[in-house]
Each structure stands twice: as C-alpha cells, then as structure tokens.
Design a protein around this motif. Structure first.
Motif, PDB file in Angstrom:
ATOM      1  N   ALA A   1     -13.294   3.375   6.368  1.00 36.14           N
ATOM      2  CA  ALA A   1     -13.066   4.711   6.917  1.00 36.14           C
ATOM      3  C   ALA A   1     -14.378   5.435   7.226  1.00 36.14           C
ATOM      4  O   ALA A   1     -14.440   6.273   8.115  1.00 36.14           O
ATOM      5  CB  ALA A   1     -12.232   5.546   5.941  1.00 36.14           C
TER       6      ALA A   1
ATOM      7  N   SER B   1      -9.683   8.905  -3.754  1.00 43.80           N
ATOM      8  CA  SER B   1      -8.444   8.852  -2.980  1.00 43.80           C
ATOM      9  C   SER B   1      -7.766   7.497  -3.179  1.00 43.80           C
ATOM     10  O   SER B   1      -8.373   6.558  -3.703  1.00 43.80           O
ATOM     11  CB  SER B   1      -8.731   9.037  -1.485  1.00 43.80           C
ATOM     12  OG  SER B   1      -9.482   7.934  -0.997  1.00 43.80           O
ATOM     13  N   LYS B   2      -6.548   7.397  -2.704  1.00 42.84           N
ATOM     14  CA  LYS B   2      -5.829   6.122  -2.735  1.00 42.84           C
ATOM     15  C   LYS B   2      -6.576   5.084  -1.888  1.00 42.84           C
ATOM     16  O   LYS B   2      -6.700   3.921  -2.259  1.00 42.84           O
ATOM     17  CB  LYS B   2      -4.408   6.332  -2.225  1.00 42.84           C
ATOM     18  CG  LYS B   2      -3.551   5.102  -2.212  1.00 42.84           C
ATOM     19  CD  LYS B   2      -2.150   5.483  -1.760  1.00 42.84           C
ATOM     20  CE  LYS B   2      -1.298   4.312  -1.418  1.00 42.84           C
ATOM     21  NZ  LYS B   2       0.049   4.724  -0.987  1.00 42.84           N
ATOM     22  N   GLU B   3      -7.082   5.532  -0.766  1.00 41.52           N
ATOM     23  CA  GLU B   3      -7.863   4.648   0.103  1.00 41.52           C
ATOM     24  C   GLU B   3      -9.098   4.120  -0.624  1.00 41.52           C
ATOM     25  O   GLU B   3      -9.462   2.956  -0.491  1.00 41.52           O
ATOM     26  CB  GLU B   3      -8.270   5.408   1.354  1.00 41.52           C
ATOM     27  CG  GLU B   3      -9.000   4.566   2.371  1.00 41.52           C
ATOM     28  CD  GLU B   3      -9.332   5.387   3.603  1.00 41.52           C
ATOM     29  OE1 GLU B   3     -10.466   5.885   3.664  1.00 41.52           O
ATOM     30  OE2 GLU B   3      -8.452   5.529   4.465  1.00 41.52           O
TER      31      GLU B   3
ATOM     32  N   ASN C   1     -16.875   1.297   2.765  1.00 45.40           N
ATOM     33  CA  ASN C   1     -15.566   1.876   3.028  1.00 45.40           C
ATOM     34  C   ASN C   1     -15.336   1.872   4.538  1.00 45.40           C
ATOM     35  O   ASN C   1     -16.069   2.531   5.273  1.00 45.40           O
ATOM     36  CB  ASN C   1     -15.516   3.302   2.473  1.00 45.40           C
ATOM     37  CG  ASN C   1     -14.148   3.936   2.643  1.00 45.40           C
ATOM     38  OD1 ASN C   1     -13.293   3.440   3.377  1.00 45.40           O
ATOM     39  ND2 ASN C   1     -13.944   5.035   1.956  1.00 45.40           N
TER      40      ASN C   1
ATOM     41  N   TYR D   1       0.822  -1.214   0.000  1.00 39.88           N
ATOM     42  CA  TYR D   1       0.000   0.000   0.000  1.00 39.88           C
ATOM     43  C   TYR D   1       0.854   1.261   0.000  1.00 39.88           C
ATOM     44  O   TYR D   1       0.636   2.172  -0.794  1.00 39.88           O
ATOM     45  CB  TYR D   1      -0.935  -0.010   1.211  1.00 39.88           C
ATOM     46  CG  TYR D   1      -1.851   1.189   1.269  1.00 39.88           C
ATOM     47  CD1 TYR D   1      -3.051   1.189   0.576  1.00 39.88           C
ATOM     48  CD2 TYR D   1      -1.518   2.316   2.018  1.00 39.88           C
ATOM     49  CE1 TYR D   1      -3.906   2.284   0.617  1.00 39.88           C
ATOM     50  CE2 TYR D   1      -2.365   3.414   2.063  1.00 39.88           C
ATOM     51  CZ  TYR D   1      -3.552   3.392   1.365  1.00 39.88           C
ATOM     52  OH  TYR D   1      -4.379   4.487   1.398  1.00 39.88           O
TER      53      TYR D   1
ATOM     54  N   PHE E   1      -7.993   1.439  -2.970  1.00 38.85           N
ATOM     55  CA  PHE E   1      -7.677   0.236  -2.208  1.00 38.85           C
ATOM     56  C   PHE E   1      -8.952  -0.493  -1.786  1.00 38.85           C
ATOM     57  O   PHE E   1      -9.052  -1.716  -1.910  1.00 38.85           O
ATOM     58  CB  PHE E   1      -6.827   0.583  -0.982  1.00 38.85           C
ATOM     59  CG  PHE E   1      -6.360  -0.617  -0.221  1.00 38.85           C
ATOM     60  CD1 PHE E   1      -5.352  -1.417  -0.726  1.00 38.85           C
ATOM     61  CD2 PHE E   1      -6.930  -0.957   0.992  1.00 38.85           C
ATOM     62  CE1 PHE E   1      -4.917  -2.541  -0.037  1.00 38.85           C
ATOM     63  CE2 PHE E   1      -6.509  -2.072   1.691  1.00 38.85           C
ATOM     64  CZ  PHE E   1      -5.493  -2.869   1.173  1.00 38.85           C
ATOM     65  N   THR E   2      -9.934   0.252  -1.322  1.00 41.75           N
ATOM     66  CA  THR E   2     -11.213  -0.349  -0.927  1.00 41.75           C
ATOM     67  C   THR E   2     -11.849  -1.068  -2.116  1.00 41.75           C
ATOM     68  O   THR E   2     -12.360  -2.178  -1.974  1.00 41.75           O
ATOM     69  CB  THR E   2     -12.167   0.722  -0.374  1.00 41.75           C
ATOM     70  OG1 THR E   2     -11.559   1.338   0.760  1.00 41.75           O
ATOM     71  CG2 THR E   2     -13.502   0.129   0.033  1.00 41.75           C
TER      72      THR E   2
END
Length: 123
Positions: free
Chosen positions: A85, A69-71, A83, A44, A74-75
């Motif tokens: 987050a 976003s990068k997150e 998500n 990551y 990734f999700t």
C-alpha cells in the motif's frame, strides 16, 4: 470504602487482558501466527482484528499497536519486505504509465539489495 475493597476490584479484572505479560515478550510473533492461521482458514475479508487478538490471547488494541491496521497484520503474515500500500502510490504517481514496468523493477531491485545486506528496505 476500605483500601482493601479497592484492591479487590482491581484483582477482579480478567487475567491476561490488562497490562504486560510476564517474562520475555513474544507477543508480536504470537499475533502473526494467529493471524496467519485465521487468514488461511477464513480468508482476509472474514478475519477481524478482534478474532486475531482473541486467538492470540491479547487485547485488540495491542494488535493495532504493533501493526496499525488489518492490512498491516496481513503484510506481516506474508513476510513482505515492504507494505504494498505504501509502494504502489509511489510507483503509479511518479512518471508516465509507459515506464511503470521499469520503475517497478528498479524499486524491487533496490528493496532486494537493501534486504540482502540486512538493512531495512528503503523502497
């Protein structure tokens, strides 16, 4: 300057970088495939939005357009129904710590029942 020379400048743009791809779009899936490969190979922290975009053959802004976003990318690669987050603050901030396990189970059951009926998770 003639009108012809103005068009030459537009034609000099690198192919595949500007505008929409011709035909049916599978761009989102291609980005996810590239991201999955890079996250698996580099991890990551070492994977960047620019690297994902380059591997998928798209502009980095398109990655942000689809995933924010990068997150978010990734999700999507993990194929999670929600998500994490967005889920965790609601779990942690909505009641006593002693009831966290119960809240988690309730949220996961609500998410899975929504997914089972083909709907978008409303956790």
């Amino acid at each position: 300057m003639t009108q012809q020379s103005g068009h030459a400048a537009q034609d000099a743009a690198p192919p595949g970088r500007a505008g929409r791809r011709p035909g049916a779009t599978q761009t989102r899936d291609e980005i996810v495939t590239s991201a999955r490969r890079l996250f698996a190979g580099k991890g990551y922290d070492a994977t960047t939005i620019r690297a994902i975009a380059a591997d998928a053959g798209v502009n980095p802004s398109l990655v942000y357009h689809f995933f924010r976003s990068k997150e978010g990318v990734f999700t999507a690669t993990m194929e999670l129904p929600v998500n994490p987050a967005e889920l965790l603050p609601a779990l942690v901030g909505n009641g006593p710590r002693e009831q966290l396990g119960e809240r988690l189970v309730r949220v996961l059951l609500r998410c899975s029942s929504t997914c089972a009926t083909g709907g978008r998770p409303r956790c």
